[in-house]
Design an enzyme around this catalytic site. Structure first.
Site, PDB file in Angstrom:
ATOM      1  N   SER A 262       0.870  -1.359  -0.019  1.00 30.38           N
ATOM      2  CA  SER A 262       0.039   0.167  -0.067  1.00 30.38           C
ATOM      3  C   SER A 262       0.900   1.254   0.066  1.00 30.38           C
ATOM      4  O   SER A 262       2.054   1.224   0.221  1.00 30.38           O
ATOM      5  CB  SER A 262      -0.798  -0.042   1.243  1.00 30.38           C
ATOM      6  OG  SER A 262      -0.295   0.697   2.297  1.00 30.38           O
ATOM      7  N   LYS A 263       0.142   2.320  -0.380  1.00 30.88           N
ATOM      8  CA  LYS A 263       0.756   3.529  -0.477  1.00 30.88           C
ATOM      9  C   LYS A 263       1.613   3.915   1.116  1.00 30.88           C
ATOM     10  O   LYS A 263       2.929   4.576   1.062  1.00 30.88           O
ATOM     11  CB  LYS A 263       0.053   4.867  -0.644  1.00 30.88           C
ATOM     12  CG  LYS A 263      -0.627   4.405  -1.964  1.00 30.88           C
ATOM     13  CD  LYS A 263      -1.185   5.773  -2.709  1.00 30.88           C
ATOM     14  CE  LYS A 263      -1.853   5.652  -4.030  1.00 30.88           C
ATOM     15  NZ  LYS A 263      -2.069   6.744  -4.766  1.00 30.88           N
ATOM     16  N   ARG A 264       0.921   3.400   2.126  1.00 33.32           N
ATOM     17  CA  ARG A 264       1.508   3.872   3.237  1.00 33.32           C
ATOM     18  C   ARG A 264       2.590   2.826   3.833  1.00 33.32           C
ATOM     19  O   ARG A 264       3.283   3.381   4.511  1.00 33.32           O
ATOM     20  CB  ARG A 264       0.419   3.650   4.353  1.00 33.32           C
ATOM     21  CG  ARG A 264      -0.357   4.907   4.500  1.00 33.32           C
ATOM     22  CD  ARG A 264      -1.817   4.675   5.146  1.00 33.32           C
ATOM     23  NE  ARG A 264      -2.599   4.529   3.799  1.00 33.32           N
ATOM     24  CZ  ARG A 264      -3.174   3.303   3.778  1.00 33.32           C
ATOM     25  NH1 ARG A 264      -3.329   2.634   4.696  1.00 33.32           N
ATOM     26  NH2 ARG A 264      -4.063   3.342   2.966  1.00 33.32           N
ATOM     27  N   ASP A 265       2.575   1.881   3.299  1.00 34.56           N
ATOM     28  CA  ASP A 265       3.705   0.768   3.560  1.00 34.56           C
ATOM     29  C   ASP A 265       5.229   1.307   3.440  1.00 34.56           C
ATOM     30  O   ASP A 265       5.865   1.112   4.640  1.00 34.56           O
ATOM     31  CB  ASP A 265       3.875  -0.399   2.740  1.00 34.56           C
ATOM     32  CG  ASP A 265       2.648  -1.522   3.145  1.00 34.56           C
ATOM     33  OD1 ASP A 265       2.054  -1.483   4.255  1.00 34.56           O
ATOM     34  OD2 ASP A 265       2.329  -2.055   2.029  1.00 34.56           O
TER      35      ASP A 265
END
Ligand code: GLU
Length: 500
Positions: A262-265
Protein backbone atom coordinates in the site's frame (compact mmCIF):
# COMPACT_ATOMS: atom_id res chain seq x y z
CA UNK A 1 -0.05 -8.74 -34.62
CA UNK A 2 -2.66 -7.31 -36.94
CA UNK A 3 -3.46 -3.85 -35.56
CA UNK A 4 -0.64 -1.38 -35.03
CA UNK A 5 0.32 -1.43 -31.39
CA UNK A 6 -0.98 1.54 -29.42
CA UNK A 7 -1.04 1.16 -25.67
CA UNK A 8 -1.82 3.57 -22.92
CA UNK A 9 -1.16 4.40 -19.36
CA UNK A 10 -4.32 5.94 -17.96
CA UNK A 11 -3.73 7.20 -14.43
CA UNK A 12 -6.22 9.15 -12.40
CA UNK A 13 -4.43 12.15 -10.91
CA UNK A 14 -5.55 11.48 -7.36
CA UNK A 15 -2.12 11.70 -5.73
CA UNK A 16 1.47 10.70 -6.33
CA UNK A 17 2.04 7.75 -8.62
CA UNK A 18 2.40 4.57 -6.61
CA UNK A 19 5.12 2.11 -7.63
CA UNK A 20 2.42 -0.25 -8.96
CA UNK A 21 1.29 2.47 -11.33
CA UNK A 22 4.86 3.06 -12.42
CA UNK A 23 5.23 -0.64 -13.16
CA UNK A 24 2.05 -0.53 -15.28
CA UNK A 25 3.45 2.44 -17.19
CA UNK A 26 6.77 0.63 -17.67
CA UNK A 27 5.20 -2.57 -18.99
CA UNK A 28 3.11 -0.54 -21.43
CA UNK A 29 6.22 1.35 -22.51
CA UNK A 30 8.21 -1.86 -23.02
CA UNK A 31 5.41 -3.52 -24.93
CA UNK A 32 4.95 -0.49 -27.20
CA UNK A 33 8.65 -0.15 -27.98
CA UNK A 34 9.11 -3.86 -28.50
CA UNK A 35 6.41 -3.79 -31.19
CA UNK A 36 7.42 -0.44 -32.69
CA UNK A 37 4.18 0.93 -31.41
CA UNK A 38 3.01 3.99 -29.55
CA UNK A 39 2.87 4.48 -25.80
CA UNK A 40 0.47 7.22 -24.84
CA UNK A 41 -0.68 8.69 -21.56
CA UNK A 42 -4.27 9.68 -20.97
CA UNK A 43 -5.26 11.55 -17.84
CA UNK A 44 -8.44 10.03 -16.39
CA UNK A 45 -9.80 12.85 -14.29
CA UNK A 46 -13.54 12.46 -14.67
CA UNK A 47 -14.01 12.00 -10.94
CA UNK A 48 -13.63 15.63 -9.93
CA UNK A 49 -14.11 14.82 -6.26
CA UNK A 50 -10.83 12.92 -6.23
CA UNK A 51 -8.81 15.51 -8.15
CA UNK A 52 -5.51 16.43 -6.49
CA UNK A 53 -3.61 19.49 -7.70
CA UNK A 54 -0.08 18.73 -8.80
CA UNK A 55 -0.69 15.03 -9.33
CA UNK A 56 -0.76 15.22 -13.12
CA UNK A 57 2.51 17.18 -13.29
CA UNK A 58 4.00 14.71 -10.82
CA UNK A 59 3.13 11.75 -13.03
CA UNK A 60 4.68 13.37 -16.10
CA UNK A 61 7.82 14.32 -14.20
CA UNK A 62 8.16 10.82 -12.77
CA UNK A 63 7.97 9.14 -16.19
CA UNK A 64 10.44 11.67 -17.59
CA UNK A 65 12.86 10.96 -14.77
CA UNK A 66 12.59 7.23 -15.38
CA UNK A 67 13.23 7.69 -19.09
CA UNK A 68 9.88 6.21 -20.13
CA UNK A 69 8.02 9.35 -21.18
CA UNK A 70 4.95 8.76 -23.37
CA UNK A 71 5.04 9.42 -27.11
CA UNK A 72 1.69 11.17 -26.97
CA UNK A 73 0.04 12.95 -24.08
CA UNK A 74 -1.32 16.30 -22.92
CA UNK A 75 0.68 18.91 -24.82
CA UNK A 76 2.70 16.36 -26.82
CA UNK A 77 1.76 14.89 -30.23
CA UNK A 78 -1.94 15.16 -29.49
CA UNK A 79 -2.90 13.05 -32.49
CA UNK A 80 -6.11 11.79 -30.93
CA UNK A 81 -6.40 14.56 -28.36
CA UNK A 82 -7.26 16.01 -26.05
CA UNK A 83 -5.52 13.55 -23.74
CA UNK A 84 -7.12 14.80 -20.55
CA UNK A 85 -10.62 13.42 -20.05
CA UNK A 86 -11.95 16.58 -18.42
CA UNK A 87 -11.07 18.34 -21.71
CA UNK A 88 -13.05 15.70 -23.62
CA UNK A 89 -16.23 16.20 -21.62
CA UNK A 90 -18.36 17.01 -24.68
CA UNK A 91 -17.45 13.76 -26.38
CA UNK A 92 -19.08 11.33 -23.99
CA UNK A 93 -22.73 12.33 -23.87
CA UNK A 94 -23.45 11.25 -27.44
CA UNK A 95 -22.15 7.79 -26.59
CA UNK A 96 -24.37 7.53 -23.54
CA UNK A 97 -27.27 8.66 -25.75
CA UNK A 98 -26.33 6.05 -28.33
CA UNK A 99 -26.56 3.26 -25.75
CA UNK A 100 -29.92 4.55 -24.54
CA UNK A 101 -31.20 4.59 -28.13
CA UNK A 102 -29.99 1.07 -28.83
CA UNK A 103 -31.46 -0.27 -25.59
CA UNK A 104 -28.09 -1.03 -23.97
CA UNK A 105 -28.60 1.58 -21.28
CA UNK A 106 -31.37 3.33 -19.41
CA UNK A 107 -32.01 6.43 -17.35
CA UNK A 108 -32.32 5.92 -13.63
CA UNK A 109 -33.86 8.50 -11.32
CA UNK A 110 -33.55 6.72 -8.00
CA UNK A 111 -32.35 9.18 -5.41
CA UNK A 112 -29.30 8.55 -3.29
CA UNK A 113 -31.59 8.39 -0.23
CA UNK A 114 -33.82 5.79 -1.85
CA UNK A 115 -30.85 3.60 -2.82
CA UNK A 116 -29.42 3.96 0.64
CA UNK A 117 -32.70 2.86 2.14
CA UNK A 118 -32.79 -0.19 -0.13
CA UNK A 119 -29.23 -1.00 0.89
CA UNK A 120 -30.11 -0.81 4.57
CA UNK A 121 -33.25 -2.90 4.22
CA UNK A 122 -31.26 -5.59 2.43
CA UNK A 123 -28.52 -5.44 5.03
CA UNK A 124 -31.04 -5.91 7.83
CA UNK A 125 -32.05 -9.15 6.13
CA UNK A 126 -28.42 -10.18 5.78
CA UNK A 127 -28.45 -9.49 2.04
CA UNK A 128 -26.69 -7.08 -0.27
CA UNK A 129 -28.56 -4.71 -2.49
CA UNK A 130 -27.30 -4.78 -6.05
CA UNK A 131 -28.76 -2.61 -8.78
CA UNK A 132 -29.04 -5.33 -11.41
CA UNK A 133 -31.37 -7.35 -13.63
CA UNK A 134 -33.21 -8.81 -10.67
CA UNK A 135 -34.42 -5.47 -9.30
CA UNK A 136 -34.18 -2.95 -12.13
CA UNK A 137 -37.73 -3.56 -13.28
CA UNK A 138 -39.00 -2.48 -9.87
CA UNK A 139 -36.99 0.73 -9.54
CA UNK A 140 -37.43 4.27 -10.75
CA UNK A 141 -35.93 4.22 -14.22
CA UNK A 142 -36.75 4.39 -17.92
CA UNK A 143 -37.41 0.66 -17.95
CA UNK A 144 -40.38 1.17 -15.65
CA UNK A 145 -41.66 4.56 -16.78
CA UNK A 146 -42.51 5.50 -20.35
CA UNK A 147 -39.95 7.05 -22.65
CA UNK A 148 -41.98 10.27 -22.76
CA UNK A 149 -42.14 10.50 -19.00
CA UNK A 150 -38.43 9.91 -18.70
CA UNK A 151 -37.73 12.60 -21.29
CA UNK A 152 -40.07 14.99 -19.50
CA UNK A 153 -38.40 14.42 -16.12
CA UNK A 154 -34.98 15.04 -17.59
CA UNK A 155 -36.26 18.17 -19.31
CA UNK A 156 -37.63 19.30 -15.95
CA UNK A 157 -34.13 19.11 -14.55
CA UNK A 158 -34.60 16.02 -12.39
CA UNK A 159 -31.38 14.33 -11.33
CA UNK A 160 -30.58 11.16 -13.24
CA UNK A 161 -27.82 8.78 -14.19
CA UNK A 162 -27.42 6.49 -17.16
CA UNK A 163 -26.97 2.84 -16.25
CA UNK A 164 -25.77 -0.05 -18.36
CA UNK A 165 -28.43 -2.64 -19.04
CA UNK A 166 -26.43 -5.77 -18.42
CA UNK A 167 -27.67 -8.71 -20.50
CA UNK A 168 -29.28 -11.49 -18.49
CA UNK A 169 -28.25 -15.15 -18.41
CA UNK A 170 -25.26 -14.86 -20.68
CA UNK A 171 -21.91 -16.53 -20.27
CA UNK A 172 -19.00 -14.41 -21.41
CA UNK A 173 -15.90 -16.10 -22.73
CA UNK A 174 -13.07 -13.66 -22.14
CA UNK A 175 -9.41 -13.87 -22.91
CA UNK A 176 -6.55 -12.26 -21.03
CA UNK A 177 -3.02 -12.49 -22.41
CA UNK A 178 -1.60 -13.20 -18.95
CA UNK A 179 -4.46 -15.10 -17.37
CA UNK A 180 -5.72 -17.06 -20.34
CA UNK A 181 -9.41 -17.90 -20.83
CA UNK A 182 -11.90 -16.60 -18.30
CA UNK A 183 -15.58 -17.53 -18.11
CA UNK A 184 -17.97 -15.03 -16.62
CA UNK A 185 -21.71 -15.00 -15.94
CA UNK A 186 -23.41 -11.69 -16.75
CA UNK A 187 -25.92 -12.24 -13.96
CA UNK A 188 -23.14 -11.49 -11.49
CA UNK A 189 -22.74 -7.95 -12.78
CA UNK A 190 -24.52 -4.89 -11.53
CA UNK A 191 -25.87 -2.23 -13.86
CA UNK A 192 -23.00 0.19 -13.56
CA UNK A 193 -23.51 3.92 -13.84
CA UNK A 194 -22.02 5.12 -17.13
CA UNK A 195 -22.96 8.75 -17.15
CA UNK A 196 -24.01 11.19 -14.49
CA UNK A 197 -26.58 13.94 -14.60
CA UNK A 198 -23.81 16.51 -14.08
CA UNK A 199 -22.66 15.81 -17.62
CA UNK A 200 -19.64 13.74 -16.65
CA UNK A 201 -19.09 10.15 -17.73
CA UNK A 202 -17.91 7.62 -15.16
CA UNK A 203 -14.61 5.85 -15.53
CA UNK A 204 -16.13 2.89 -17.37
CA UNK A 205 -17.76 4.85 -20.19
CA UNK A 206 -14.94 7.35 -20.64
CA UNK A 207 -12.32 4.61 -20.57
CA UNK A 208 -14.00 2.53 -23.27
CA UNK A 209 -14.90 5.45 -25.50
CA UNK A 210 -11.37 6.82 -25.30
CA UNK A 211 -9.64 3.50 -25.77
CA UNK A 212 -11.70 3.15 -28.92
CA UNK A 213 -11.24 6.69 -30.24
CA UNK A 214 -7.55 6.66 -29.43
CA UNK A 215 -7.17 3.34 -31.23
CA UNK A 216 -5.85 1.36 -28.28
CA UNK A 217 -4.74 -2.08 -29.39
CA UNK A 218 -3.97 -3.57 -25.95
CA UNK A 219 -5.15 -2.70 -22.48
CA UNK A 220 -2.32 -3.49 -20.07
CA UNK A 221 -3.25 -2.59 -16.51
CA UNK A 222 -3.23 -3.76 -12.92
CA UNK A 223 -5.08 -6.82 -11.68
CA UNK A 224 -7.46 -4.62 -9.69
CA UNK A 225 -9.20 -3.84 -12.98
CA UNK A 226 -9.86 -7.46 -13.89
CA UNK A 227 -13.38 -7.36 -12.35
CA UNK A 228 -14.21 -4.51 -14.77
CA UNK A 229 -13.21 -6.51 -17.82
CA UNK A 230 -16.61 -8.22 -18.37
CA UNK A 231 -18.40 -4.86 -18.36
CA UNK A 232 -15.79 -3.37 -20.65
CA UNK A 233 -16.06 -6.22 -23.13
CA UNK A 234 -19.86 -5.86 -23.07
CA UNK A 235 -19.54 -2.14 -23.71
CA UNK A 236 -17.44 -2.79 -26.82
CA UNK A 237 -20.11 -5.20 -27.96
CA UNK A 238 -22.87 -2.69 -27.24
CA UNK A 239 -21.12 -0.09 -29.39
CA UNK A 240 -20.31 -2.62 -32.07
CA UNK A 241 -16.59 -1.91 -31.70
CA UNK A 242 -13.75 -4.37 -31.79
CA UNK A 243 -12.38 -4.74 -28.25
CA UNK A 244 -8.66 -4.35 -27.62
CA UNK A 245 -6.72 -7.27 -26.17
CA UNK A 246 -6.42 -7.33 -22.40
CA UNK A 247 -3.53 -8.12 -20.08
CA UNK A 248 -3.94 -7.73 -16.32
CA UNK A 249 -0.66 -7.43 -14.42
CA UNK A 250 -0.13 -9.22 -11.10
CA UNK A 251 -0.37 -7.37 -7.82
CA UNK A 252 2.69 -6.06 -6.06
CA UNK A 253 2.73 -7.56 -2.57
CA UNK A 254 4.05 -6.33 0.77
CA UNK A 255 7.64 -7.35 1.61
CA UNK A 256 6.42 -9.25 4.63
CA UNK A 257 3.06 -10.70 5.41
CA UNK A 258 0.17 -10.77 3.03
CA UNK A 259 -1.63 -8.38 0.85
CA UNK A 260 -1.08 -5.64 -1.62
CA UNK A 261 1.74 -3.16 -1.10
CA UNK A 262 0.00 0.00 0.00
CA UNK A 263 0.94 3.64 -0.33
CA UNK A 264 1.48 3.76 3.40
CA UNK A 265 3.78 0.71 3.64
CA UNK A 266 6.80 2.63 2.40
CA UNK A 267 6.86 5.41 4.93
CA UNK A 268 5.86 2.94 7.64
CA UNK A 269 8.69 0.54 6.85
CA UNK A 270 11.28 3.08 5.76
CA UNK A 271 11.54 2.66 2.00
CA UNK A 272 10.11 4.65 -0.90
CA UNK A 273 7.11 3.42 -2.87
CA UNK A 274 6.90 6.57 -4.97
CA UNK A 275 9.22 7.58 -7.80
CA UNK A 276 9.53 11.17 -6.57
CA UNK A 277 9.05 12.74 -3.20
CA UNK A 278 5.48 13.91 -2.56
CA UNK A 279 4.82 16.70 -0.12
CA UNK A 280 1.51 17.71 1.34
CA UNK A 281 0.80 20.10 4.18
CA UNK A 282 0.49 17.15 6.56
CA UNK A 283 3.33 14.92 5.47
CA UNK A 284 6.13 14.09 3.08
CA UNK A 285 6.43 10.73 1.37
CA UNK A 286 9.84 9.52 0.29
CA UNK A 287 10.73 9.24 -3.38
CA UNK A 288 13.24 7.03 -5.15
CA UNK A 289 14.84 10.04 -6.79
CA UNK A 290 15.38 11.95 -3.55
CA UNK A 291 16.57 8.78 -1.79
CA UNK A 292 19.42 8.51 -4.25
CA UNK A 293 18.19 5.77 -6.56
CA UNK A 294 19.32 5.79 -10.16
CA UNK A 295 16.34 5.82 -12.53
CA UNK A 296 17.87 2.90 -14.46
CA UNK A 297 17.98 0.84 -11.27
CA UNK A 298 14.34 1.61 -10.50
CA UNK A 299 13.31 0.64 -14.04
CA UNK A 300 15.33 -2.57 -13.76
CA UNK A 301 13.87 -3.78 -10.49
CA UNK A 302 10.33 -2.79 -11.48
CA UNK A 303 10.66 -4.78 -14.69
CA UNK A 304 11.34 -7.87 -12.60
CA UNK A 305 8.25 -7.39 -10.45
CA UNK A 306 6.14 -9.97 -12.22
CA UNK A 307 8.28 -10.57 -15.30
CA UNK A 308 11.51 -12.42 -16.07
CA UNK A 309 13.17 -13.47 -19.29
CA UNK A 310 13.35 -17.13 -18.33
CA UNK A 311 17.05 -16.99 -17.42
CA UNK A 312 18.89 -16.04 -14.24
CA UNK A 313 19.76 -12.63 -15.65
CA UNK A 314 18.79 -9.76 -13.39
CA UNK A 315 20.55 -6.70 -14.74
CA UNK A 316 18.90 -5.33 -17.86
CA UNK A 317 19.30 -1.98 -19.54
CA UNK A 318 16.14 -0.33 -20.82
CA UNK A 319 17.11 -1.27 -24.39
CA UNK A 320 17.55 -4.88 -23.36
CA UNK A 321 14.21 -4.89 -21.58
CA UNK A 322 12.55 -3.57 -24.72
CA UNK A 323 14.14 -6.37 -26.72
CA UNK A 324 13.27 -9.13 -24.29
CA UNK A 325 9.94 -8.05 -22.85
CA UNK A 326 7.10 -10.43 -23.50
CA UNK A 327 3.63 -10.34 -21.95
CA UNK A 328 3.57 -14.13 -22.20
CA UNK A 329 6.31 -14.21 -19.56
CA UNK A 330 4.42 -12.08 -17.05
CA UNK A 331 3.32 -14.05 -13.99
CA UNK A 332 -0.24 -14.43 -12.82
CA UNK A 333 0.66 -14.52 -9.15
CA UNK A 334 1.57 -11.47 -7.12
CA UNK A 335 5.16 -10.22 -6.97
CA UNK A 336 6.70 -9.58 -3.57
CA UNK A 337 8.27 -6.18 -3.22
CA UNK A 338 11.74 -6.49 -1.71
CA UNK A 339 13.30 -3.18 -0.60
CA UNK A 340 16.65 -4.86 0.10
CA UNK A 341 16.75 -6.14 -3.44
CA UNK A 342 16.02 -2.62 -4.67
CA UNK A 343 19.15 -1.45 -2.87
CA UNK A 344 21.09 -4.29 -4.44
CA UNK A 345 20.01 -3.09 -7.87
CA UNK A 346 21.11 0.43 -7.03
CA UNK A 347 24.43 -0.94 -5.86
CA UNK A 348 24.90 -2.66 -9.20
CA UNK A 349 24.11 0.51 -11.13
CA UNK A 350 26.37 2.56 -8.91
CA UNK A 351 29.27 0.26 -9.77
CA UNK A 352 28.54 0.81 -13.46
CA UNK A 353 28.85 4.59 -13.17
CA UNK A 354 32.14 6.11 -14.22
CA UNK A 355 34.34 7.31 -11.37
CA UNK A 356 34.27 10.84 -12.73
CA UNK A 357 30.49 11.09 -12.82
CA UNK A 358 30.25 9.57 -9.35
CA UNK A 359 32.87 12.04 -8.17
CA UNK A 360 30.84 14.92 -9.57
CA UNK A 361 27.77 13.67 -7.70
CA UNK A 362 29.79 13.11 -4.54
CA UNK A 363 31.33 16.59 -4.72
CA UNK A 364 27.80 17.96 -4.34
CA UNK A 365 27.37 15.89 -1.18
CA UNK A 366 30.69 17.25 0.09
CA UNK A 367 29.71 20.81 -0.74
CA UNK A 368 26.45 20.34 1.19
CA UNK A 369 28.57 19.36 4.16
CA UNK A 370 30.63 22.48 3.74
CA UNK A 371 33.72 20.61 2.63
CA UNK A 372 36.00 21.97 -0.03
CA UNK A 373 38.94 19.79 -0.81
CA UNK A 374 42.03 19.55 -2.96
CA UNK A 375 42.11 15.76 -2.64
CA UNK A 376 41.59 13.50 -5.64
CA UNK A 377 37.86 12.80 -5.18
CA UNK A 378 37.69 10.61 -8.27
CA UNK A 379 40.35 8.30 -6.85
CA UNK A 380 38.68 8.26 -3.43
CA UNK A 381 35.39 7.30 -5.08
CA UNK A 382 37.05 4.65 -7.17
CA UNK A 383 38.63 2.99 -4.13
CA UNK A 384 35.46 3.02 -2.02
CA UNK A 385 32.44 2.70 -4.29
CA UNK A 386 32.43 -1.07 -4.06
CA UNK A 387 30.79 -0.82 -0.66
CA UNK A 388 28.26 1.89 -1.55
CA UNK A 389 24.62 1.43 -2.53
CA UNK A 390 24.02 5.15 -2.90
CA UNK A 391 26.17 8.20 -3.62
CA UNK A 392 25.34 9.40 -0.11
CA UNK A 393 26.87 6.23 1.36
CA UNK A 394 30.22 7.43 0.07
CA UNK A 395 30.34 10.01 2.83
CA UNK A 396 30.18 7.44 5.62
CA UNK A 397 32.74 5.35 3.79
CA UNK A 398 35.24 8.13 3.16
CA UNK A 399 34.67 10.97 5.63
CA UNK A 400 38.12 10.42 7.23
CA UNK A 401 39.83 11.41 3.98
CA UNK A 402 38.43 14.90 4.39
CA UNK A 403 38.26 15.24 8.17
CA UNK A 404 40.97 13.77 10.42
CA UNK A 405 39.56 11.38 13.03
CA UNK A 406 38.82 13.04 16.36
CA UNK A 407 38.19 9.83 18.23
CA UNK A 408 39.27 6.26 17.86
CA UNK A 409 37.29 3.07 17.77
CA UNK A 410 37.20 1.59 21.29
CA UNK A 411 37.65 -1.99 20.17
CA UNK A 412 40.59 -1.17 17.93
CA UNK A 413 42.36 0.67 20.75
CA UNK A 414 43.43 -2.63 22.28
CA UNK A 415 45.91 -2.91 19.40
CA UNK A 416 47.69 0.15 20.75
CA UNK A 417 50.21 -1.54 23.02
CA UNK A 418 52.92 -0.16 25.23
CA UNK A 419 55.55 -0.08 22.51
CA UNK A 420 53.18 1.27 19.85
CA UNK A 421 53.89 4.95 20.38
CA UNK A 422 57.60 4.34 19.97
CA UNK A 423 57.05 2.35 16.78
CA UNK A 424 54.77 5.05 15.43
CA UNK A 425 57.44 7.63 16.10
CA UNK A 426 59.91 5.55 14.09
CA UNK A 427 57.31 5.19 11.35
CA UNK A 428 57.07 8.96 11.12
CA UNK A 429 60.81 9.12 10.56
CA UNK A 430 60.59 6.46 7.84
CA UNK A 431 57.78 8.34 6.09
CA UNK A 432 59.63 11.61 6.30
CA UNK A 433 62.47 10.08 4.36
CA UNK A 434 60.35 9.00 1.39
CA UNK A 435 60.44 11.36 -1.55
CA UNK A 436 58.49 9.30 -4.11
CA UNK A 437 55.29 9.42 -2.08
CA UNK A 438 53.21 6.95 -4.09
CA UNK A 439 51.24 4.07 -2.65
CA UNK A 440 53.44 1.24 -3.94
CA UNK A 441 56.70 2.97 -3.12
CA UNK A 442 55.58 3.88 0.42
CA UNK A 443 54.51 0.27 0.88
CA UNK A 444 57.87 -1.06 -0.29
CA UNK A 445 59.83 1.26 1.96
CA UNK A 446 57.69 0.67 5.05
CA UNK A 447 57.73 -3.11 4.61
CA UNK A 448 61.47 -3.10 4.10
CA UNK A 449 61.86 -1.18 7.36
CA UNK A 450 59.65 -3.76 9.13
CA UNK A 451 61.59 -6.70 7.70
CA UNK A 452 65.02 -5.28 8.41
CA UNK A 453 64.08 -4.47 11.99
CA UNK A 454 62.09 -7.68 12.46
CA UNK A 455 58.96 -5.81 13.47
CA UNK A 456 55.67 -7.74 13.04
CA UNK A 457 53.37 -6.32 10.34
CA UNK A 458 50.30 -6.18 12.57
CA UNK A 459 52.15 -4.28 15.27
CA UNK A 460 52.53 -1.31 12.96
CA UNK A 461 49.85 -1.63 10.34
CA UNK A 462 46.89 -1.74 12.74
CA UNK A 463 47.80 1.33 14.80
CA UNK A 464 48.83 3.03 11.54
CA UNK A 465 45.34 2.52 10.13
CA UNK A 466 43.75 3.52 13.41
CA UNK A 467 45.70 6.81 13.34
CA UNK A 468 44.60 7.69 9.84
CA UNK A 469 41.05 6.35 9.78
CA UNK A 470 39.99 6.22 13.44
CA UNK A 471 38.68 2.69 12.96
CA UNK A 472 39.70 -0.57 11.34
CA UNK A 473 38.14 -0.02 7.94
CA UNK A 474 38.83 1.46 4.54
CA UNK A 475 40.71 0.52 1.40
CA UNK A 476 44.37 -0.42 1.05
CA UNK A 477 46.21 1.58 3.71
CA UNK A 478 49.01 2.87 1.48
CA UNK A 479 46.46 4.23 -1.00
CA UNK A 480 45.00 6.30 1.84
CA UNK A 481 48.48 7.47 2.78
CA UNK A 482 49.24 8.59 -0.76
CA UNK A 483 45.90 10.37 -1.17
CA UNK A 484 45.98 12.40 2.03
CA UNK A 485 49.71 13.09 1.55
CA UNK A 486 52.85 13.02 3.63
CA UNK A 487 52.21 15.97 5.85
CA UNK A 488 48.65 15.01 6.79
CA UNK A 489 49.69 11.38 7.39
CA UNK A 490 52.43 12.40 9.78
CA UNK A 491 50.18 14.88 11.56
CA UNK A 492 47.55 12.19 12.12
CA UNK A 493 50.06 9.70 13.50
CA UNK A 494 51.44 12.39 15.80
CA UNK A 495 47.96 13.23 16.99
CA UNK A 496 47.24 9.57 17.74
CA UNK A 497 50.47 9.27 19.73
CA UNK A 498 49.50 12.33 21.72
CA UNK A 499 45.90 11.36 22.39
CA UNK A 500 45.93 7.61 22.85
N1 GLU B 1 -7.93 5.42 -14.53
C1 GLU B 1 -7.71 4.05 -14.20
C2 GLU B 1 -6.65 4.03 -13.09
O1 GLU B 1 -6.58 4.93 -12.35
C3 GLU B 1 -7.28 3.30 -15.43
C4 GLU B 1 -7.54 1.85 -15.41
C5 GLU B 1 -7.34 1.27 -16.79
O2 GLU B 1 -6.16 1.21 -17.19
O3 GLU B 1 -8.28 0.96 -17.45
O4 GLU B 1 -5.88 3.13 -12.93
Amino acid sequence: MSKPVRVRFAPSPTGPLHIGGVRTALFNYLFAKKHNGVFYLRVEDTDQTRFVPGAEAYIMEALDWLGIAPDETVGKNEKFGPYRQSDRKEIYKQYADELIASGWAYYAFDSAEKLDELRKTAEAKGQTFIYNHSVRDTLDNSLTVSREEAAQRIANGEAYVVRFKTPVNETLYLHDIIRGDIKFETNLLDDKVLFKGDGMPTYHLANIVDDHLMKTSHVIRGEEWLPSMPLHVLLYKAFGWEAPEFAHLPLILKPIGNGKLSKRDGDKMGFPVFPLEWKTEESTSMGYRENGFFPEAVVNFLALLGWNDGTEQEIFSLEELVQKFDLARVNKSGAKFDPEKNKWFNHQYLQKQSDTSLATAFEKVLADKGISTTLDVTRIVSLNKERANFVNDLWDLTDYFFVAPTNYDEKALKNWKEDTSGLMQQLIAVLEGISDFTSSNIETVVKEWLTVNEIGMGKVMQPFRLSLVGKMMGPHLFDIVEIIGKQETIQRIQKAINTI
